[in-house]
Design a protein around this motif. Sequence first.
Motif, PDB file in Angstrom:
ATOM      1  N   VAL A   1      63.348 133.702   7.988  1.00 33.00           N
ATOM      2  CA  VAL A   1      63.574 134.131   6.609  1.00 33.00           C
ATOM      3  C   VAL A   1      62.283 134.603   5.952  1.00 33.00           C
ATOM      4  O   VAL A   1      62.214 135.709   5.409  1.00 33.00           O
ATOM      5  CB  VAL A   1      64.197 132.990   5.781  1.00 33.00           C
ATOM      6  CG1 VAL A   1      64.414 133.441   4.334  1.00 33.00           C
ATOM      7  CG2 VAL A   1      65.502 132.523   6.400  1.00 33.00           C
ATOM      8  N   ASP A   2      61.272 133.777   5.976  1.00 26.76           N
ATOM      9  CA  ASP A   2      60.040 134.079   5.244  1.00 26.76           C
ATOM     10  C   ASP A   2      59.176 135.128   5.928  1.00 26.76           C
ATOM     11  O   ASP A   2      58.437 135.860   5.265  1.00 26.76           O
ATOM     12  CB  ASP A   2      59.214 132.800   5.058  1.00 26.76           C
ATOM     13  CG  ASP A   2      59.929 131.778   4.193  1.00 26.76           C
ATOM     14  OD1 ASP A   2      60.817 132.184   3.425  1.00 26.76           O
ATOM     15  OD2 ASP A   2      59.610 130.579   4.290  1.00 26.76           O
ATOM     16  N   ARG A   3      59.270 135.206   7.242  1.00 27.98           N
ATOM     17  CA  ARG A   3      58.399 136.129   7.968  1.00 27.98           C
ATOM     18  C   ARG A   3      59.133 136.597   9.227  1.00 27.98           C
ATOM     19  O   ARG A   3      59.590 135.783  10.019  1.00 27.98           O
ATOM     20  CB  ARG A   3      57.094 135.418   8.361  1.00 27.98           C
ATOM     21  CG  ARG A   3      56.037 136.330   8.969  1.00 27.98           C
ATOM     22  CD  ARG A   3      54.774 135.541   9.285  1.00 27.98           C
ATOM     23  NE  ARG A   3      54.171 134.967   8.082  1.00 27.98           N
ATOM     24  CZ  ARG A   3      54.181 133.675   7.800  1.00 27.98           C
ATOM     25  NH1 ARG A   3      54.743 132.813   8.627  1.00 27.98           N
ATOM     26  NH2 ARG A   3      53.611 133.229   6.682  1.00 27.98           N
TER      27      ARG A   3
ATOM     28  N   ARG B   1      66.556 136.966  13.924  1.00 21.84           N
ATOM     29  CA  ARG B   1      67.502 135.958  14.399  1.00 21.84           C
ATOM     30  C   ARG B   1      67.549 135.886  15.910  1.00 21.84           C
ATOM     31  O   ARG B   1      67.176 136.839  16.610  1.00 21.84           O
ATOM     32  CB  ARG B   1      68.909 136.220  13.838  1.00 21.84           C
ATOM     33  CG  ARG B   1      69.574 137.471  14.362  1.00 21.84           C
ATOM     34  CD  ARG B   1      70.729 137.924  13.482  1.00 21.84           C
ATOM     35  NE  ARG B   1      71.834 136.980  13.444  1.00 21.84           N
ATOM     36  CZ  ARG B   1      73.005 137.162  14.057  1.00 21.84           C
ATOM     37  NH1 ARG B   1      73.215 138.262  14.788  1.00 21.84           N
ATOM     38  NH2 ARG B   1      73.971 136.295  13.943  1.00 21.84           N
ATOM     39  N   LEU B   2      68.012 134.750  16.376  1.00 21.66           N
ATOM     40  CA  LEU B   2      68.338 134.547  17.787  1.00 21.66           C
ATOM     41  C   LEU B   2      69.693 133.869  17.824  1.00 21.66           C
ATOM     42  O   LEU B   2      69.894 132.830  17.191  1.00 21.66           O
ATOM     43  CB  LEU B   2      67.296 133.678  18.490  1.00 21.66           C
ATOM     44  CG  LEU B   2      67.484 133.421  20.002  1.00 21.66           C
ATOM     45  CD1 LEU B   2      66.144 133.119  20.670  1.00 21.66           C
ATOM     46  CD2 LEU B   2      68.450 132.269  20.296  1.00 21.66           C
ATOM     47  N   VAL B   3      70.628 134.459  18.565  1.00 24.29           N
ATOM     48  CA  VAL B   3      71.972 133.900  18.688  1.00 24.29           C
ATOM     49  C   VAL B   3      72.330 133.811  20.159  1.00 24.29           C
ATOM     50  O   VAL B   3      72.121 134.763  20.918  1.00 24.29           O
ATOM     51  CB  VAL B   3      73.015 134.776  17.954  1.00 24.29           C
ATOM     52  CG1 VAL B   3      74.415 134.189  18.123  1.00 24.29           C
ATOM     53  CG2 VAL B   3      72.672 134.894  16.480  1.00 24.29           C
TER      54      VAL B   3
ATOM     55  N   GLU C   1      59.669 124.768  14.690  1.00 24.51           N
ATOM     56  CA  GLU C   1      58.278 124.560  14.285  1.00 24.51           C
ATOM     57  C   GLU C   1      57.448 125.826  14.455  1.00 24.51           C
ATOM     58  O   GLU C   1      56.525 126.085  13.680  1.00 24.51           O
ATOM     59  CB  GLU C   1      57.673 123.420  15.094  1.00 24.51           C
ATOM     60  CG  GLU C   1      58.286 122.055  14.754  1.00 24.51           C
ATOM     61  CD  GLU C   1      57.897 120.978  15.758  1.00 24.51           C
ATOM     62  OE1 GLU C   1      57.028 121.271  16.618  1.00 24.51           O
ATOM     63  OE2 GLU C   1      58.453 119.869  15.699  1.00 24.51           O
ATOM     64  N   ARG C   2      57.787 126.644  15.440  1.00 19.53           N
ATOM     65  CA  ARG C   2      56.946 127.800  15.754  1.00 19.53           C
ATOM     66  C   ARG C   2      57.448 129.120  15.169  1.00 19.53           C
ATOM     67  O   ARG C   2      56.651 129.980  14.800  1.00 19.53           O
ATOM     68  CB  ARG C   2      56.828 127.956  17.271  1.00 19.53           C
ATOM     69  CG  ARG C   2      56.050 126.845  17.955  1.00 19.53           C
ATOM     70  CD  ARG C   2      55.702 127.232  19.378  1.00 19.53           C
ATOM     71  NE  ARG C   2      54.896 128.455  19.426  1.00 19.53           N
ATOM     72  CZ  ARG C   2      54.532 129.062  20.555  1.00 19.53           C
ATOM     73  NH1 ARG C   2      54.925 128.576  21.731  1.00 19.53           N
ATOM     74  NH2 ARG C   2      53.794 130.149  20.509  1.00 19.53           N
ATOM     75  N   TYR C   3      58.790 129.306  15.100  1.00 21.17           N
ATOM     76  CA  TYR C   3      59.291 130.642  14.823  1.00 21.17           C
ATOM     77  C   TYR C   3      60.228 130.767  13.617  1.00 21.17           C
ATOM     78  O   TYR C   3      60.202 131.784  12.921  1.00 21.17           O
ATOM     79  CB  TYR C   3      60.070 131.175  16.033  1.00 21.17           C
ATOM     80  CG  TYR C   3      59.308 131.224  17.323  1.00 21.17           C
ATOM     81  CD1 TYR C   3      58.428 132.271  17.610  1.00 21.17           C
ATOM     82  CD2 TYR C   3      59.468 130.221  18.291  1.00 21.17           C
ATOM     83  CE1 TYR C   3      57.750 132.328  18.808  1.00 21.17           C
ATOM     84  CE2 TYR C   3      58.788 130.272  19.499  1.00 21.17           C
ATOM     85  CZ  TYR C   3      57.920 131.318  19.762  1.00 21.17           C
ATOM     86  OH  TYR C   3      57.244 131.368  20.937  1.00 21.17           O
ATOM     87  N   PHE C   4      61.088 129.780  13.394  1.00 21.52           N
ATOM     88  CA  PHE C   4      62.254 130.002  12.541  1.00 21.52           C
ATOM     89  C   PHE C   4      62.275 129.102  11.311  1.00 21.52           C
ATOM     90  O   PHE C   4      61.610 128.067  11.258  1.00 21.52           O
ATOM     91  CB  PHE C   4      63.536 129.787  13.358  1.00 21.52           C
ATOM     92  CG  PHE C   4      63.710 130.773  14.482  1.00 21.52           C
ATOM     93  CD1 PHE C   4      64.096 132.070  14.228  1.00 21.52           C
ATOM     94  CD2 PHE C   4      63.469 130.394  15.803  1.00 21.52           C
ATOM     95  CE1 PHE C   4      64.251 132.984  15.266  1.00 21.52           C
ATOM     96  CE2 PHE C   4      63.624 131.289  16.850  1.00 21.52           C
ATOM     97  CZ  PHE C   4      64.012 132.594  16.572  1.00 21.52           C
TER      98      PHE C   4
END
Length: 370
Positions: A12-14, A37-39, A56-59
């Motif tokens: 969302v933020d980046r 996104r990743l689905v 923690e790293r991406y989402f």
Amino acid sequence: MSTYQYYEFRAVDRPLTSAQQKELRELSTRADITATRLVNVYNYGNFRGDPDRLMERYFDAFVYLASWGSRELQLRLPRKLFDPALVQPYLLEDVLSLRTTREHVILKLGVDVEDDGEWTEGEGWLDSLLPLREALIGGDLRALYIGWLAGRSGDEEDADEEPPVPPGLGEASKPLRALADFLFVPRSLVAAAAKANPAPASSAVPKEALARWLSSLPTAEKDALLLRVIQGPEPLLGAELLHRYREAHPPEQGSRAAGTRRTLGELHASARAHEAEQERRQAQRAARTRVRQLEALAKREPEVWREVRSLLATQKSADHERGLQLLTDLRELARHRGSLADFQQELSRLREEFARRRVLLRHMERAGLV
């Protein structure tokens, strides 16, 4: 036997960089991966990634559903905009947990229910739940209370006390209803809990009040903020300024979480009373609706009797079913106005007219019209 697992992550933020998308692709060749996104859906096998690590790293958000009844929602909030101490009263083992990184606070809400042989598709859930993240950043703690309820909805005799009830819990926002449904929290339980704090949810900051506060900031600070806007994008800049405003203008005591606490037993008793009251009101509404229908039927009763004869005279089973339903309605009308004897006389004449239609007469008997 196949299973169903649905994973969806959202940035969302980046947005994700090309390098980050490539790193994620190494975890799954079948996932739908974009900059935001990743689905992934699994009917066999499992996702090789660790959702906690990916958050923690991406989402900034994650939702998971499985056909055996497991559901999980994670929301990552900027630590500078959300105080993790706010979560402490609502923490509950295996249901609502909290972890922090250097820059973020990550909330995890999850439940496991008994598999009933059916499952809900995962598509669309995260869209419904994502607004809760912005609400939490803005200081709205209602989602935390619903998360706590998810772990205590079966403890009807427990003497433990509930945590503080945030204001506005009884207001029916779509994201909160979605969260209650996602975590299998009965809406009657939420409605019962809301009675402890009838204060409305915090409203948006008035534009005039925000303008006055901004004008009071030192010129150098406002220049620095304008420079950040020019150099942007900074998706959280607006949230940061609202956070600073709310810190400088804390809400009145009446709009904070209520101090009156109930035991879980009392809460569930209130929920049962709420359900009974809702059922009573629903029955009253249904009765009023039925009376209006019967009154409308009374205005055209002769016409309806003719329609019944016309329908029963055909050889079509659908017409017979419609005719028998109309007869049932006419009998209910007769009972409503106390003229059941007249109905029985007319029904006897009808049976004589169709005396040779034995199958039809048996259908009348099965419908309780004899």
